[in-house]
Design a protein around this motif. Structure first.
Motif, PDB file in Angstrom:
ATOM      1  N   GLU A 101       6.026  -6.353   3.297  1.00  0.00           N
ATOM      2  CA  GLU A 101       5.830  -7.130   2.077  1.00  0.00           C
ATOM      3  C   GLU A 101       4.664  -8.114   2.206  1.00  0.00           C
ATOM      4  OE1 GLU A 101       8.365 -10.128  -0.880  1.00  0.00           O
ATOM      5  OE2 GLU A 101       9.352  -9.081   0.770  1.00  0.00           O
ATOM      6  N   LEU A 102       4.578  -8.824   3.319  1.00  0.00           N
ATOM      7  CA  LEU A 102       3.521  -9.826   3.473  1.00  0.00           C
ATOM      8  C   LEU A 102       2.142  -9.173   3.537  1.00  0.00           C
ATOM      9  CD1 LEU A 102       5.266 -12.273   5.954  1.00  0.00           C
ATOM     10  CD2 LEU A 102       4.542 -12.792   3.611  1.00  0.00           C
ATOM     11  N   LEU A 103       2.059  -8.003   4.136  1.00  0.00           N
ATOM     12  CA  LEU A 103       0.776  -7.302   4.190  1.00  0.00           C
ATOM     13  C   LEU A 103       0.378  -6.824   2.798  1.00  0.00           C
ATOM     14  CD1 LEU A 103      -1.262  -6.512   6.429  1.00  0.00           C
ATOM     15  CD2 LEU A 103      -0.192  -4.263   6.445  1.00  0.00           C
ATOM     16  N   LEU A 104       1.342  -6.329   2.046  1.00  0.00           N
ATOM     17  CA  LEU A 104       1.058  -5.930   0.668  1.00  0.00           C
ATOM     18  C   LEU A 104       0.607  -7.122  -0.164  1.00  0.00           C
ATOM     19  CD1 LEU A 104       4.075  -3.543  -0.046  1.00  0.00           C
ATOM     20  CD2 LEU A 104       1.665  -2.892  -0.086  1.00  0.00           C
ATOM     21  N   HIS A 105       1.288  -8.232   0.001  1.00  0.00           N
ATOM     22  CA  HIS A 105       1.014  -9.410  -0.812  1.00  0.00           C
ATOM     23  C   HIS A 105      -0.398  -9.943  -0.587  1.00  0.00           C
ATOM     24  CE1 HIS A 105       1.891 -13.020  -3.076  1.00  0.00           C
ATOM     25  NE2 HIS A 105       1.561 -13.770  -2.050  1.00  0.00           N
ATOM     26  N   HIS A 106      -0.848  -9.922   0.653  1.00  0.00           N
ATOM     27  CA  HIS A 106      -2.109 -10.593   0.972  1.00  0.00           C
ATOM     28  C   HIS A 106      -3.316  -9.664   1.116  1.00  0.00           C
ATOM     29  CE1 HIS A 106      -0.046 -14.368   1.436  1.00  0.00           C
ATOM     30  NE2 HIS A 106       0.775 -13.865   2.333  1.00  0.00           N
ATOM     31  N   HIS A 107      -3.106  -8.378   1.434  1.00  0.00           N
ATOM     32  CA  HIS A 107      -4.269  -7.568   1.785  1.00  0.00           C
ATOM     33  C   HIS A 107      -4.341  -6.175   1.168  1.00  0.00           C
ATOM     34  CE1 HIS A 107      -5.827 -10.473   4.609  1.00  0.00           C
ATOM     35  NE2 HIS A 107      -4.654 -10.557   5.209  1.00  0.00           N
ATOM     36  N   MET A 108      -3.294  -5.710   0.505  1.00  0.00           N
ATOM     37  CA  MET A 108      -3.303  -4.331   0.046  1.00  0.00           C
ATOM     38  C   MET A 108      -3.760  -4.148  -1.390  1.00  0.00           C
ATOM     39  SD  MET A 108      -2.566  -2.201   2.427  1.00  0.00           S
ATOM     40  CE  MET A 108      -2.142  -0.763   1.437  1.00  0.00           C
ATOM     41  N   ALA A 109      -3.764  -5.199  -2.190  1.00  0.00           N
ATOM     42  CA  ALA A 109      -4.142  -5.044  -3.595  1.00  0.00           C
ATOM     43  C   ALA A 109      -5.541  -4.457  -3.770  1.00  0.00           C
ATOM     44  CB  ALA A 109      -4.018  -6.382  -4.328  1.00  0.00           C
ATOM     45  N   PRO A 110      -6.557  -4.902  -3.008  1.00  0.00           N
ATOM     46  CA  PRO A 110      -7.883  -4.288  -3.180  1.00  0.00           C
ATOM     47  C   PRO A 110      -7.904  -2.807  -2.826  1.00  0.00           C
ATOM     48  CG  PRO A 110      -8.053  -6.391  -2.021  1.00  0.00           C
ATOM     49  CD  PRO A 110      -6.598  -6.050  -2.073  1.00  0.00           C
ATOM     50  N   VAL A 111      -7.104  -2.416  -1.835  1.00  0.00           N
ATOM     51  CA  VAL A 111      -7.027  -1.007  -1.446  1.00  0.00           C
ATOM     52  C   VAL A 111      -6.419  -0.181  -2.581  1.00  0.00           C
ATOM     53  CG1 VAL A 111      -6.010   0.638   0.175  1.00  0.00           C
ATOM     54  CG2 VAL A 111      -6.858  -1.566   0.996  1.00  0.00           C
ATOM     55  N   VAL A 112      -5.314  -0.658  -3.118  1.00  0.00           N
ATOM     56  CA  VAL A 112      -4.638   0.055  -4.199  1.00  0.00           C
ATOM     57  C   VAL A 112      -5.544   0.164  -5.419  1.00  0.00           C
ATOM     58  CG1 VAL A 112      -2.738  -0.125  -5.849  1.00  0.00           C
ATOM     59  CG2 VAL A 112      -2.310  -0.528  -3.412  1.00  0.00           C
ATOM     60  N   GLN A 117      -8.819   3.625  -8.903  1.00  0.00           N
ATOM     61  CA  GLN A 117     -10.074   3.808  -9.627  1.00  0.00           C
ATOM     62  C   GLN A 117     -10.710   5.156  -9.293  1.00  0.00           C
ATOM     63  OE1 GLN A 117     -12.371   0.383  -8.498  1.00  0.00           O
ATOM     64  NE2 GLN A 117     -11.565  -0.892 -10.156  1.00  0.00           N
ATOM     65  N   HIS A 118     -10.630   5.542  -8.024  1.00  0.00           N
ATOM     66  CA  HIS A 118     -11.226   6.803  -7.586  1.00  0.00           C
ATOM     67  C   HIS A 118     -10.357   8.011  -7.957  1.00  0.00           C
ATOM     68  CE1 HIS A 118     -13.851   4.765  -4.246  1.00  0.00           C
ATOM     69  NE2 HIS A 118     -14.196   4.437  -5.460  1.00  0.00           N
ATOM     70  N   HIS A 119      -9.037   7.800  -8.031  1.00  0.00           N
ATOM     71  CA  HIS A 119      -8.117   8.925  -8.226  1.00  0.00           C
ATOM     72  C   HIS A 119      -7.085   8.588  -9.310  1.00  0.00           C
ATOM     73  CE1 HIS A 119      -9.952  10.385  -4.559  1.00  0.00           C
ATOM     74  NE2 HIS A 119      -9.571   9.285  -3.924  1.00  0.00           N
ATOM     75  N   PRO A 120      -7.498   8.529 -10.540  1.00  0.00           N
ATOM     76  CA  PRO A 120      -6.601   8.082 -11.626  1.00  0.00           C
ATOM     77  C   PRO A 120      -5.462   9.050 -11.928  1.00  0.00           C
ATOM     78  CG  PRO A 120      -8.698   8.848 -12.504  1.00  0.00           C
ATOM     79  CD  PRO A 120      -8.865   8.790 -11.023  1.00  0.00           C
ATOM     80  N   ARG A 121      -5.534  10.297 -11.462  1.00  0.00           N
ATOM     81  CA  ARG A 121      -4.473  11.253 -11.759  1.00  0.00           C
ATOM     82  C   ARG A 121      -3.326  11.195 -10.738  1.00  0.00           C
ATOM     83  NH1 ARG A 121      -6.678  17.125 -12.590  1.00  0.00           N
ATOM     84  NH2 ARG A 121      -7.676  16.674 -10.589  1.00  0.00           N
ATOM     85  N   ILE A 122      -3.469  10.342  -9.738  1.00  0.00           N
ATOM     86  CA  ILE A 122      -2.401  10.192  -8.747  1.00  0.00           C
ATOM     87  C   ILE A 122      -1.398   9.152  -9.236  1.00  0.00           C
ATOM     88  CG2 ILE A 122      -1.859   9.369  -6.417  1.00  0.00           C
ATOM     89  CD1 ILE A 122      -4.390  10.680  -5.421  1.00  0.00           C
ATOM     90  N   ASP A 123      -0.138   9.495  -9.169  1.00  0.00           N
ATOM     91  CA  ASP A 123       0.955   8.592  -9.538  1.00  0.00           C
ATOM     92  C   ASP A 123       1.383   7.843  -8.272  1.00  0.00           C
ATOM     93  OD1 ASP A 123       3.160   7.303 -10.549  1.00  0.00           O
ATOM     94  OD2 ASP A 123       4.427   9.094 -10.609  1.00  0.00           O
ATOM     95  N   LEU A 124       0.773   6.682  -8.035  1.00  0.00           N
ATOM     96  CA  LEU A 124       0.994   5.936  -6.796  1.00  0.00           C
ATOM     97  C   LEU A 124       2.239   5.067  -6.903  1.00  0.00           C
ATOM     98  CD1 LEU A 124      -0.057   5.182  -3.973  1.00  0.00           C
ATOM     99  CD2 LEU A 124      -1.360   3.334  -5.061  1.00  0.00           C
ATOM    100  N   ASN A 125       3.098   5.176  -5.902  1.00  0.00           N
ATOM    101  CA  ASN A 125       4.289   4.334  -5.794  1.00  0.00           C
ATOM    102  C   ASN A 125       4.196   3.543  -4.491  1.00  0.00           C
ATOM    103  OD1 ASN A 125       6.485   5.369  -7.960  1.00  0.00           O
ATOM    104  ND2 ASN A 125       5.169   7.052  -7.289  1.00  0.00           N
ATOM    105  N   LYS A 274      -6.441   7.139   3.124  1.00  0.00           N
ATOM    106  CA  LYS A 274      -6.997   6.625   4.377  1.00  0.00           C
ATOM    107  C   LYS A 274      -8.493   6.323   4.236  1.00  0.00           C
ATOM    108  CE  LYS A 274      -3.883   8.753   7.763  1.00  0.00           C
ATOM    109  NZ  LYS A 274      -3.833   9.701   8.900  1.00  0.00           N
ATOM    110  N   ASP A 275      -9.182   7.109   3.429  1.00  0.00           N
ATOM    111  CA  ASP A 275     -10.616   6.890   3.235  1.00  0.00           C
ATOM    112  C   ASP A 275     -10.905   5.534   2.604  1.00  0.00           C
ATOM    113  OD1 ASP A 275     -11.258   9.308   4.339  1.00  0.00           O
ATOM    114  OD2 ASP A 275     -11.513  10.358   2.426  1.00  0.00           O
ATOM    115  N   VAL A 276      -9.941   4.999   1.870  1.00  0.00           N
ATOM    116  CA  VAL A 276     -10.087   3.660   1.290  1.00  0.00           C
ATOM    117  C   VAL A 276      -9.499   2.607   2.213  1.00  0.00           C
ATOM    118  CG1 VAL A 276      -9.522   2.195  -0.685  1.00  0.00           C
ATOM    119  CG2 VAL A 276     -10.026   4.617  -1.038  1.00  0.00           C
ATOM    120  N   LEU A 277      -8.359   2.917   2.786  1.00  0.00           N
ATOM    121  CA  LEU A 277      -7.597   1.951   3.587  1.00  0.00           C
ATOM    122  C   LEU A 277      -8.324   1.529   4.865  1.00  0.00           C
ATOM    123  CD1 LEU A 277      -4.735   0.588   4.040  1.00  0.00           C
ATOM    124  CD2 LEU A 277      -4.186   2.637   5.377  1.00  0.00           C
ATOM    125  N   ILE A 278      -8.775   2.491   5.635  1.00  0.00           N
ATOM    126  CA  ILE A 278      -9.315   2.192   6.966  1.00  0.00           C
ATOM    127  C   ILE A 278     -10.595   1.355   6.889  1.00  0.00           C
ATOM    128  CG2 ILE A 278     -10.310   3.255   9.031  1.00  0.00           C
ATOM    129  CD1 ILE A 278      -8.218   5.515   8.657  1.00  0.00           C
TER     130      ILE A 278
END
Length: 293
Positions: A101-112, A117-125, A274-278
């Motif tokens: 949760e803390l990693l999502l809260h502080h650092h994952m929003a830009p990744v998501v 933006q790159h893959h709008p047809r993916i239903d991300l959960n 991974k191409d966005v995350l790493i």
């Protein structure tokens, strides 16, 4: 046929979780639906699968056997889905990630944001959890975890190395710096049996003031100025009112890993995420370490 599997699946979940309410929560249905499915399964198999006692449902030998077969069926279905999804080269459809949760809260929003933006047809959960969800059963497709033992069926890599240090509110740190002989109140976790080792020798009066079973609750106490706590560097750095306390030097901590089941390692959605995350975490590595070790 679908109803039979629903009933058998419910038997398995009741054995696995131990209560009607827990099984209902895991299945996303009401506890009355669980009870009805159990009765239907018993009618279908012609045998009692659970004893009804004052404390709840207790599986009979037949119930345990049914749950074992259901587990094998579940694993077989999950293996088939992983195998098919591993061949999937299309960037669309459901994709589930999990992270603390803390990693999502502080650092994952830009990744998501960038990924969508790159893959709008993916239903991300996105599932916020500190538990290592069962990737074999497809509770998630990709996991970001603080772990040194991810499991034999999982593959991945280090996302970022990290350190821990002691943090407290700035006014408390100023007081500690002025007078190291003053009492130091630690805020720790419920498994702590003593104050942290390797603290600086000039701080001779230390004790545990409070113990918590949750990092969010502990953070609230630190931010309120109740004491000093050891935490990952990225957590302490995220709150402007907190500063590093001099009592405990930075120390290495368990790496943050990105993991997936080996059957999904070449799936298009996994590779795209991974191409966005790493690269993102490579850019923010300095927020996880001090550079002093």
């Amino acid at each position: 046929m679908r109803g039979d599997w629903d009933n058998l699946h419910t038997v398995m979940m009741l054995v696995r979780t131990g209560s009607l309410n827990a099984a209902a929560e895991a299945l996303g249905v009401s506890y009355t639906t669980v009870s009805r499915r159990i009765a239907a399964a018993e009618d279908s198999f012609g045998t009692q699968l659970f004893e009804r006692t004052q404390t709840g449902y207790v599986a009979t030998e037949a119930g345990l056997e049914a749950a074992r077969y259901a587990t094998e069926m579940e694993l077989t279905e999950a293996a088939l889905r992983r195998n098919l999804d591993g061949r999937d080269n299309e960037l669309r459809g459901r994709f589930t990630i999990t992270a603390p949760e803390l990693l999502l809260h502080h650092h994952m929003a830009p990744v998501v944001e960038k990924f969508l933006q790159h893959h709008p047809r993916i239903d991300l959960n996105v599932r916020a959890s500190n538990d290592l969800l069962d990737l074999g059963r497809r509770q998630a497709d990709l996991a970001i975890r603080i772990s040194s033992n991810p499991g034999d069926d999982l593959v991945g890599r280090r996302l970022v190395e990290q350190e821990t240090a002691s943090f407290a509110r700035s006014d408390l740190v100023e007081a500690m710096t002025r007078d190291p002989s003053a009492p130091v109140h630690w805020l720790g976790f419920d498994f702590w049996t003593s104050t942290p080792r390797n603290t600086r020798p000039e701080y001779t009066d230390q004790r545990i003031l409070l113990r918590y079973n949750d990092m969010i609750a502990l953070l609230g106490a630190v931010r309120a100025g109740l004491g000093v706590a050891r935490m990952p560097i990225f957590v302490g750095n995220a709150y402007p009112e907190l500063v590093r306390a001099p009592i405990l030097p930075p120390q290495p901590y368990t790496d943050i890993l990105v993991l997936t089941h080996r059957d999904l390692k070449d799936a298009a959605k996994v590779r795209a995420f991974k191409d966005v995350l790493i690269p993102h975490f490579r850019e923010i590595q300095s927020q996880f370490v001090t550079g002093e070790i």
